[in-house]
Design a protein around this motif. Structure first.
Motif, mmCIF file in Angstrom:
data_model
loop_
_atom_site.group_PDB
_atom_site.id
_atom_site.type_symbol
_atom_site.label_atom_id
_atom_site.label_comp_id
_atom_site.label_asym_id
_atom_site.label_seq_id
_atom_site.Cartn_x
_atom_site.Cartn_y
_atom_site.Cartn_z
ATOM 1 N N PRO A 23 -20.725 -0.563 -48.994
ATOM 2 C CA PRO A 23 -19.383 -0.973 -48.572
ATOM 3 C C PRO A 23 -18.825 -0.055 -47.482
ATOM 4 N N PHE A 24 -17.980 -0.605 -46.647
ATOM 5 C CA PHE A 24 -17.297 0.181 -45.617
ATOM 6 C C PHE A 24 -16.012 0.747 -46.213
ATOM 7 N N GLU A 25 -15.740 2.011 -45.912
ATOM 8 C CA GLU A 25 -14.564 2.659 -46.474
ATOM 9 C C GLU A 25 -13.335 2.566 -45.568
ATOM 10 N N SER A 26 -13.522 2.223 -44.300
ATOM 11 C CA SER A 26 -12.386 2.170 -43.369
ATOM 12 C C SER A 26 -12.733 1.277 -42.194
ATOM 13 N N ASP A 27 -11.704 0.935 -41.421
ATOM 14 C CA ASP A 27 -11.917 0.155 -40.198
ATOM 15 C C ASP A 27 -12.791 0.926 -39.216
ATOM 16 N N ALA A 35 -8.200 -14.360 -51.722
ATOM 17 C CA ALA A 35 -9.209 -15.173 -51.037
ATOM 18 C C ALA A 35 -9.771 -14.438 -49.826
ATOM 19 N N HIS A 36 -8.905 -13.764 -49.076
ATOM 20 C CA HIS A 36 -9.367 -12.997 -47.918
ATOM 21 C C HIS A 36 -10.225 -11.818 -48.354
ATOM 22 N N ALA A 37 -9.863 -11.159 -49.450
ATOM 23 C CA ALA A 37 -10.648 -10.019 -49.938
ATOM 24 C C ALA A 37 -12.064 -10.465 -50.311
ATOM 25 N N THR A 38 -12.171 -11.628 -50.935
ATOM 26 C CA THR A 38 -13.486 -12.164 -51.286
ATOM 27 C C THR A 38 -14.302 -12.467 -50.038
ATOM 28 N N LEU A 39 -13.655 -13.060 -49.042
ATOM 29 C CA LEU A 39 -14.328 -13.356 -47.783
ATOM 30 C C LEU A 39 -14.760 -12.068 -47.093
ATOM 31 N N ASP A 40 -13.905 -11.063 -47.084
ATOM 32 C CA ASP A 40 -14.228 -9.795 -46.430
ATOM 33 C C ASP A 40 -15.479 -9.159 -47.035
ATOM 34 N N ARG A 41 -15.569 -9.173 -48.350
ATOM 35 C CA ARG A 41 -16.740 -8.594 -49.005
ATOM 36 C C ARG A 41 -18.008 -9.361 -48.648
ATOM 37 N N ALA A 42 -17.902 -10.689 -48.597
ATOM 38 C CA ALA A 42 -19.072 -11.508 -48.266
ATOM 39 C C ALA A 42 -19.552 -11.231 -46.843
ATOM 40 N N VAL A 43 -18.621 -11.081 -45.895
ATOM 41 C CA VAL A 43 -18.999 -10.808 -44.502
ATOM 42 C C VAL A 43 -19.556 -9.395 -44.368
ATOM 43 N N ASP A 44 -18.917 -8.432 -45.021
ATOM 44 C CA ASP A 44 -19.408 -7.047 -44.955
ATOM 45 C C ASP A 44 -20.867 -6.953 -45.401
ATOM 46 N N SER A 86 -17.615 -24.324 -36.435
ATOM 47 C CA SER A 86 -18.097 -24.517 -37.795
ATOM 48 C C SER A 86 -17.240 -23.714 -38.771
ATOM 49 N N LEU A 87 -17.402 -24.015 -40.050
ATOM 50 C CA LEU A 87 -16.710 -23.269 -41.086
ATOM 51 C C LEU A 87 -17.184 -21.815 -41.101
ATOM 52 N N TYR A 88 -18.451 -21.602 -40.780
ATOM 53 C CA TYR A 88 -18.997 -20.247 -40.717
ATOM 54 C C TYR A 88 -18.302 -19.443 -39.618
ATOM 55 N N THR A 89 -18.089 -20.073 -38.460
ATOM 56 C CA THR A 89 -17.404 -19.395 -37.354
ATOM 57 C C THR A 89 -15.979 -19.021 -37.756
ATOM 58 N N PHE A 90 -15.273 -19.958 -38.381
ATOM 59 C CA PHE A 90 -13.915 -19.659 -38.858
ATOM 60 C C PHE A 90 -13.926 -18.461 -39.797
ATOM 61 N N ALA A 91 -14.871 -18.456 -40.738
ATOM 62 C CA ALA A 91 -14.910 -17.400 -41.746
ATOM 63 C C ALA A 91 -15.168 -16.036 -41.113
ATOM 64 N N ILE A 92 -16.087 -15.967 -40.160
ATOM 65 C CA ILE A 92 -16.382 -14.683 -39.511
ATOM 66 C C ILE A 92 -15.185 -14.197 -38.698
ATOM 67 N N LEU A 93 -14.551 -15.103 -37.952
ATOM 68 C CA LEU A 93 -13.450 -14.694 -37.071
ATOM 69 C C LEU A 93 -12.218 -14.254 -37.848
ATOM 70 N N THR A 94 -12.019 -14.773 -39.048
ATOM 71 C CA THR A 94 -10.840 -14.398 -39.819
ATOM 72 C C THR A 94 -11.131 -13.275 -40.805
ATOM 73 N N SER A 95 -12.341 -12.721 -40.745
ATOM 74 C CA SER A 95 -12.733 -11.651 -41.667
ATOM 75 C C SER A 95 -12.189 -10.301 -41.212
ATOM 76 N N HIS A 96 -12.167 -9.378 -42.158
ATOM 77 C CA HIS A 96 -11.714 -8.018 -41.861
ATOM 78 C C HIS A 96 -12.624 -7.363 -40.832
ATOM 79 N N MET A 97 -13.908 -7.701 -40.840
ATOM 80 C CA MET A 97 -14.868 -7.123 -39.892
ATOM 81 C C MET A 97 -14.468 -7.452 -38.454
ATOM 82 N N HIS A 98 -14.186 -8.725 -38.208
ATOM 83 C CA HIS A 98 -13.800 -9.118 -36.852
ATOM 84 C C HIS A 98 -12.425 -8.561 -36.495
ATOM 85 N N MET A 99 -11.518 -8.489 -37.466
ATOM 86 C CA MET A 99 -10.183 -7.949 -37.200
ATOM 87 C C MET A 99 -10.253 -6.462 -36.838
ATOM 88 N N ALA A 100 -11.145 -5.721 -37.493
ATOM 89 C CA ALA A 100 -11.308 -4.303 -37.164
ATOM 90 C C ALA A 100 -11.819 -4.151 -35.734
#
Length: 401
Positions: free
Chosen positions: A322-326, A306-315, A219-233
């Motif tokens: 907000p998270f200050e670091s990985d 666009a990624h920064a906006t997605l990262d904030r939404a997932v966080d 799903s689009l939701y799965t794509f968004a979570i996996l490409t987010s900063h949260m999942h990358m950390a």
């Protein structure tokens, strides 16, 4: 613990080495410190923590197992297909053109082929895909028949029994796991210099190799979570490494990843909208590869935004602050991981093995510190195991005296 940092050397032809420093001792100490080099090698940050876990962040000492299924409700992730062909079913662009020049009828059996490198760098590679083909469609096509025969000989010459068995079906890949529909692709190996591992949707007709993980019908939701900063950390702290590059793993990274527990419909909608924006911005740079788009220097400003906006939404799906670091993200995720997996922990105490029972009785003596009665054999074994016996471990060298 000092988290990973590059080892600087002035030697010629120096290797790319990353180092961690871990201090440990026989007893516990109340003050523990983690030194982090994520933001500045010259000025690392040092934080006092309650406990340092095996991933060098604050958390319990529990290690994550390699799982077959995700700990959270989500689509399963699988390996791509493994050729096991000696290279005879794989075609470069030049080989593809030569094959079609000799045998135009072979065109229906040639498919685009993606591994990590091809997916990220846009390298053109193809393969012969005969999994759904009828034998009468290709057995009289000499160039294809010749390649299939070479595959059979290659597999028969293997020392692995499974590969020899696969010689009975030389026209198909050794391991078939190709999705029937479009899928989300995640490269197994990716450069550590990128802030995001390139993740993207791929058409069903493109064959995924075993160097590419796939999520069919994602799903689009799965794509968004996996490409987010949260999942990358999470990936940076839990994935393996190939040299210094990240080596993604479905069993360790994806299946252990704590997804947002109960996002609202509004939060999901916001995340999906932000994920679609990332895809739309990528589409504006249609001639650029993922290597171009996610280069740490050349990344387009619109894509970074666009990624920064997605990262904030997932966080915000995880917590309001907000998270200050990985490291903060990962420490939070480990707490969530403990919460999710606590019901999965075994409740029955495992039986002591016969070998472990015999360990205590095998010791020739018990030191004076252990002459007091002990509550049970388990404790006796644990205490006796701390003793050192010359008969078990001879001196490392001999002397003349």
């Amino acid at each position: 613990a000092h988290r990973a940092f590059p080892w600087e050397s002035e030697a010629r032809g120096k290797a790319h080495v990353h180092v961690v420093i871990i201090g440990f001792g026989p007893t516990d100490v109340p003050a523990k410190f983690i030194t982090d080099y994520d933001t500045d090698l010259e000025h690392p940050t040092c934080t006092q923590v309650a406990n340092i876990n095996p991933y060098l962040v604050e958390g319990s000492d529990r290690c994550m197992p390699k799982r077959r299924e995700p700990i959270c409700p989500c689509e399963p992730m699988i390996y791509g297909s493994k050729p096991v062909d000696g290279g005879h079913l794989i075609l470069s662009r030049k080989e593809k053109l030569q094959l079609l020049a000799e045998c135009p009828d072979a065109a229906k059996f040639v498919r685009r082929f993606h591994g990590s490198e091809e997916f990220i760098n846009g390298i053109e590679r193809w393969c012969l895909w005969l999994a759904e083909a009828q034998p009468e469609q290709w057995r009289n096509l000499a160039p294809i028949r010749e390649r299939v025969e070479k595959v059979r000989k290659f597999r028969r010459s293997s020392v692995k029994g499974k590969t020899v068995e696969q010689a009975e079906q030389p026209s198909i890949f050794g391991e078939l796991r190709q999705p029937k529909t479009s899928y989300l692709a995640i490269p197994e190996v990716s450069s550590e210099t990128r802030r995001y591992i390139p993740v993207g949707f791929v058409k069903a007709g493109v064959i995924a190799s075993n160097l590419l993980y796939t999520v069919p019908n994602a799903s689009l939701y799965t794509f968004a979570i996996l490409t987010s900063h949260m999942h990358m950390a999470w990936m940076r702290y839990t994935a393996g490494r190939l040299e210094s590059r990240y080596r993604y793993s479905a069993g360790l990274v994806y299946n252990n990843f704590p997804w947002p527990l109960s996002p609202t419909s509004e939060q999901r909608e916001t995340i999906e909208k932000a994920g679609q924006t990332v895809l739309d911005v990528r589409a504006r740079f249609s001639t650029s590869t993922f290597a171009d788009l996610y280069d740490p220097v050349a990344m387009p400003a619109a894509l970074a935004k666009a990624h920064a906006t997605l990262d904030r939404a997932v966080d915000r799906c995880y917590r309001k602050e907000p998270f200050e670091s990985d490291r903060q993200r990962v420490e939070y995720l480990f707490q969530l991981y403990e919460q999710i997996t606590a019901p999965l922990a075994p409740t029955v105490k495992p039986k002591r093995s016969a070998r472990r029972k015999a360990l205590y009785s095998a010791y020739p003596f018990i030191p004076a510190s252990m002459t007091d009665p002990v509550p049970n054999a388990d404790q006796a074994v644990a205490e006796a195991g701390q003793c050192y016996f010359i008969s078990e471990e001879p001196p490392p060298y001999r002397t003349n005296t």
